[in-house]
Scaffold this active site. Structure first.
Site, PDB file in Angstrom:
ATOM      1  N   ASN A 186     -40.349  29.436 -70.823  1.00  0.00           N
ATOM      2  CA  ASN A 186     -41.769  29.678 -70.526  1.00  0.00           C
ATOM      3  C   ASN A 186     -42.666  28.625 -71.178  1.00  0.00           C
ATOM      4  O   ASN A 186     -43.622  28.135 -70.567  1.00  0.00           O
ATOM      5  CB  ASN A 186     -42.211  31.050 -71.054  1.00  0.00           C
ATOM      6  CG  ASN A 186     -41.547  32.189 -70.320  1.00  0.00           C
ATOM      7  OD1 ASN A 186     -40.914  31.975 -69.301  1.00  0.00           O
ATOM      8  ND2 ASN A 186     -41.679  33.388 -70.858  1.00  0.00           N
ATOM      9  N   ASP A 211     -35.371  31.909 -70.286  1.00  0.00           N
ATOM     10  CA  ASP A 211     -35.839  30.889 -71.227  1.00  0.00           C
ATOM     11  C   ASP A 211     -36.710  29.846 -70.516  1.00  0.00           C
ATOM     12  O   ASP A 211     -36.574  29.626 -69.317  1.00  0.00           O
ATOM     13  CB  ASP A 211     -34.615  30.206 -71.867  1.00  0.00           C
ATOM     14  CG  ASP A 211     -34.986  29.440 -73.121  1.00  0.00           C
ATOM     15  OD1 ASP A 211     -36.081  29.674 -73.678  1.00  0.00           O
ATOM     16  OD2 ASP A 211     -34.180  28.586 -73.549  1.00  0.00           O
ATOM     17  N   ARG A 225     -26.418  27.401 -74.372  1.00  0.00           N
ATOM     18  CA  ARG A 225     -26.055  28.270 -75.493  1.00  0.00           C
ATOM     19  C   ARG A 225     -26.387  29.720 -75.161  1.00  0.00           C
ATOM     20  O   ARG A 225     -27.116  30.004 -74.218  1.00  0.00           O
ATOM     21  CB  ARG A 225     -26.748  27.834 -76.786  1.00  0.00           C
ATOM     22  CG  ARG A 225     -28.256  27.770 -76.702  1.00  0.00           C
ATOM     23  CD  ARG A 225     -28.856  27.374 -78.059  1.00  0.00           C
ATOM     24  NE  ARG A 225     -30.282  27.201 -77.966  1.00  0.00           N
ATOM     25  CZ  ARG A 225     -30.927  26.015 -77.957  1.00  0.00           C
ATOM     26  NH1 ARG A 225     -30.250  24.902 -78.055  1.00  0.00           N
ATOM     27  NH2 ARG A 225     -32.244  25.969 -77.875  1.00  0.00           N
ATOM     28  N   SER A 236     -27.428  32.039 -77.639  1.00  0.00           N
ATOM     29  CA  SER A 236     -28.534  32.537 -78.476  1.00  0.00           C
ATOM     30  C   SER A 236     -28.397  34.025 -78.842  1.00  0.00           C
ATOM     31  O   SER A 236     -29.357  34.793 -78.744  1.00  0.00           O
ATOM     32  CB  SER A 236     -29.891  32.290 -77.787  1.00  0.00           C
ATOM     33  OG  SER A 236     -30.061  30.922 -77.514  1.00  0.00           O
ATOM     34  N   HIS A 246     -45.813  32.524 -70.726  1.00  0.00           N
ATOM     35  CA  HIS A 246     -45.274  33.886 -70.810  1.00  0.00           C
ATOM     36  C   HIS A 246     -45.864  34.775 -69.720  1.00  0.00           C
ATOM     37  O   HIS A 246     -45.161  35.601 -69.141  1.00  0.00           O
ATOM     38  CB  HIS A 246     -45.544  34.486 -72.199  1.00  0.00           C
ATOM     39  CG  HIS A 246     -44.839  33.758 -73.306  1.00  0.00           C
ATOM     40  ND1 HIS A 246     -43.528  33.345 -73.205  1.00  0.00           N
ATOM     41  CD2 HIS A 246     -45.262  33.352 -74.544  1.00  0.00           C
ATOM     42  CE1 HIS A 246     -43.174  32.725 -74.327  1.00  0.00           C
ATOM     43  NE2 HIS A 246     -44.212  32.711 -75.149  1.00  0.00           N
ATOM     44  N   TRP A 265     -38.915  36.761 -83.890  1.00  0.00           N
ATOM     45  CA  TRP A 265     -39.960  37.160 -84.855  1.00  0.00           C
ATOM     46  C   TRP A 265     -40.406  35.983 -85.717  1.00  0.00           C
ATOM     47  O   TRP A 265     -41.444  36.039 -86.358  1.00  0.00           O
ATOM     48  CB  TRP A 265     -39.457  38.288 -85.771  1.00  0.00           C
ATOM     49  CG  TRP A 265     -39.252  39.598 -85.078  1.00  0.00           C
ATOM     50  CD1 TRP A 265     -38.042  40.178 -84.788  1.00  0.00           C
ATOM     51  CD2 TRP A 265     -40.251  40.517 -84.595  1.00  0.00           C
ATOM     52  NE1 TRP A 265     -38.234  41.387 -84.145  1.00  0.00           N
ATOM     53  CE2 TRP A 265     -39.570  41.622 -84.022  1.00  0.00           C
ATOM     54  CE3 TRP A 265     -41.647  40.515 -84.579  1.00  0.00           C
ATOM     55  CZ2 TRP A 265     -40.243  42.709 -83.447  1.00  0.00           C
ATOM     56  CZ3 TRP A 265     -42.311  41.595 -84.012  1.00  0.00           C
ATOM     57  CH2 TRP A 265     -41.612  42.673 -83.452  1.00  0.00           C
ATOM     58  N   LEU A 301     -31.392  51.019 -59.622  1.00  0.00           N
ATOM     59  CA  LEU A 301     -31.150  49.911 -60.560  1.00  0.00           C
ATOM     60  C   LEU A 301     -31.526  50.288 -62.002  1.00  0.00           C
ATOM     61  O   LEU A 301     -32.603  50.831 -62.251  1.00  0.00           O
ATOM     62  CB  LEU A 301     -32.020  48.722 -60.114  1.00  0.00           C
ATOM     63  CG  LEU A 301     -32.025  47.493 -61.023  1.00  0.00           C
ATOM     64  CD1 LEU A 301     -30.687  46.780 -60.979  1.00  0.00           C
ATOM     65  CD2 LEU A 301     -33.144  46.528 -60.608  1.00  0.00           C
TER      66      LEU A 301
HETATM   67  C1  IPE Z   1     -33.517  33.180 -76.166  1.00  0.00           C
HETATM   68  O1  IPE Z   1     -34.466  32.202 -76.003  1.00  0.00           O
HETATM   69  C2  IPE Z   1     -34.181  34.513 -76.328  1.00  0.00           C
HETATM   70  C3  IPE Z   1     -34.911  34.973 -75.166  1.00  0.00           C
HETATM   71  C4  IPE Z   1     -34.887  34.452 -73.975  1.00  0.00           C
HETATM   72  C5  IPE Z   1     -35.696  36.155 -75.378  1.00  0.00           C
HETATM   73  P1  IPE Z   1     -34.926  31.305 -77.235  1.00  0.00           P
HETATM   74  O2  IPE Z   1     -35.889  30.330 -76.713  1.00  0.00           O
HETATM   75  O3  IPE Z   1     -35.390  32.176 -78.352  1.00  0.00           O
HETATM   76  O4  IPE Z   1     -33.556  30.630 -77.632  1.00  0.00           O
HETATM   77  P2  IPE Z   1     -33.237  29.408 -78.609  1.00  0.00           P
HETATM   78  O5  IPE Z   1     -33.853  29.739 -79.929  1.00  0.00           O
HETATM   79  O6  IPE Z   1     -33.843  28.199 -78.014  1.00  0.00           O
HETATM   80  O7  IPE Z   1     -31.764  29.362 -78.659  1.00  0.00           O
HETATM   81  C1  IPE Z   2     -38.619  32.350 -73.214  1.00  0.00           C
HETATM   82  O1  IPE Z   2     -39.375  31.193 -73.210  1.00  0.00           O
HETATM   83  C2  IPE Z   2     -39.418  33.560 -73.664  1.00  0.00           C
HETATM   84  C3  IPE Z   2     -39.058  34.073 -74.992  1.00  0.00           C
HETATM   85  C4  IPE Z   2     -38.120  33.621 -75.748  1.00  0.00           C
HETATM   86  C5  IPE Z   2     -39.855  35.174 -75.483  1.00  0.00           C
HETATM   87  P1  IPE Z   2     -39.623  30.335 -74.508  1.00  0.00           P
HETATM   88  O2  IPE Z   2     -40.861  30.839 -75.174  1.00  0.00           O
HETATM   89  O3  IPE Z   2     -38.417  30.336 -75.367  1.00  0.00           O
HETATM   90  O4  IPE Z   2     -39.885  28.915 -73.894  1.00  0.00           O
HETATM   91  P2  IPE Z   2     -39.345  27.514 -74.425  1.00  0.00           P
HETATM   92  O5  IPE Z   2     -37.880  27.663 -74.615  1.00  0.00           O
HETATM   93  O6  IPE Z   2     -40.063  27.242 -75.700  1.00  0.00           O
HETATM   94  O7  IPE Z   2     -39.686  26.566 -73.350  1.00  0.00           O
HETATM   95 MG    MG Z   3     -36.790  29.109 -75.515  1.00  0.00          MG
END
Ligand code: IPE
Ligand code: IPE
Ligand code: MG
Length: 242
Positions: free
Chosen positions: A16, A14, A188, A190, A31, A63, A125
């Protein structure tokens, strides 16, 4: 005795977007930077002798994001597969995917199936990407499969055990993760591997995913080593990956 290296490490990658904002970049650039960390952490996991690495790359809920961001993420995944297929095979990795793959574009589904097939017999792996993944959906799907077996008379309701459920999840062939890492500080889960992490050790770091280098990964493994794992007992069950 310290805990041995975990067999299975799961990571919620999480942060990015926040990392990109901090640098004055676009979310999509975050990303891109994230993909480089995936490459680094896969290599590190391999070298550490970890058997299973499960990466949460795209949730069923993701999505909901703007169409452009979703398309960019799907493009990145496709490019990652094109670029890494040779390296995954050379390094004896098994490529695996969990989640509702039918949600993805057909071309991507095909590519995933190909990489899974060519890496299937490898013995190193196991790298699993969770794509369009929802743990609750996975559990519901398992219940449906079990219900079908009972309707067919292949299974009595009284014969349903925890193992029955585990064996009907996408992760049927893997041990449960001993360590779950989440980057960027959110406390969390998620909707990730809810059943499988019942006794996993949690490690949350403030680092954003693009900052989660091999050194940071090693810190997490070091932290895990010293955890007191009790499994409900009164004294620690050290040296255990139970
Ligand atoms: C969780 O990250 C899903 C992934 C890392 C792919 P999110 O950024 O979607 O999570 P929430 O919505 O903040 O809980
Ligand atoms: C995780 O980074 C990547 C995916 C969920 C695809 P985020 O895109 O959720 O980055 P933040 O949480 O908004 O910083
Ligand atoms: Mg996120």
């Amino acid at each position: 005795m310290p805990n041995p290296i975990p067999r299975h490490v799961a990571i919620i990658m999480d942060g990015n977007g926040r990392w990109a904002r901090k640098q004055g970049l676009l979310r999509v650039q975050g990303h891109e930077a994230g993909v480089r960390r995936v490459e680094e952490i896969v290599r590190a996991a391999q070298e550490k002798g970890i058997r299973y690495l499960t990466l949460y790359a795209f949730s069923k809920e993701n999505w909901r994001r703007p169409k452009e961001e979703v398309e960019f993420l799907m493009g990145l995944l496709s490019a990652y597969l094109d670029k890494k297929i040779d390296a995954l095979i050379k390094h004896n990795c098994v490529f695996n995917v969990i989640g509702e793959i039918g949600d993805l574009a057909e071309t991507l589904q095909k590519k995933i199936a190909e990489v899974m097939e060519v890496s299937r017999k490898n013995t190193g792996l196991v790298v699993t990407f969770a794509l369009s993944y929802s743990s609750r959906r996975e559990i519901v799907r398992a219940c449906q499969k079990i219900a079908e077996q009972t309707l067919r008379g292949a299974l009595q309701p009284s014969e349903i055990t925890e193992e029955t459920l585990s064996k009907n999840l996408y992760t049927a062939d893997m041990p449960d993760p001993e360590l779950l890492i989440r980057t960027s500080g959110e406390m969390r889960i998620s909707n990730f591997l809810l059943w499988q992490i019942s006794y996993a050790e949690l490690y949350v770091t403030q680092k954003f995913w693009p900052e989660f280098t091999r050194d940071e990964f090693e810190k997490a493994l070091e932290d895990y080593k010293g955890r007191e794992r009790r499994f409900g007992d009164t004294c620690p069950v050290r040296g255990s990956n139970r």
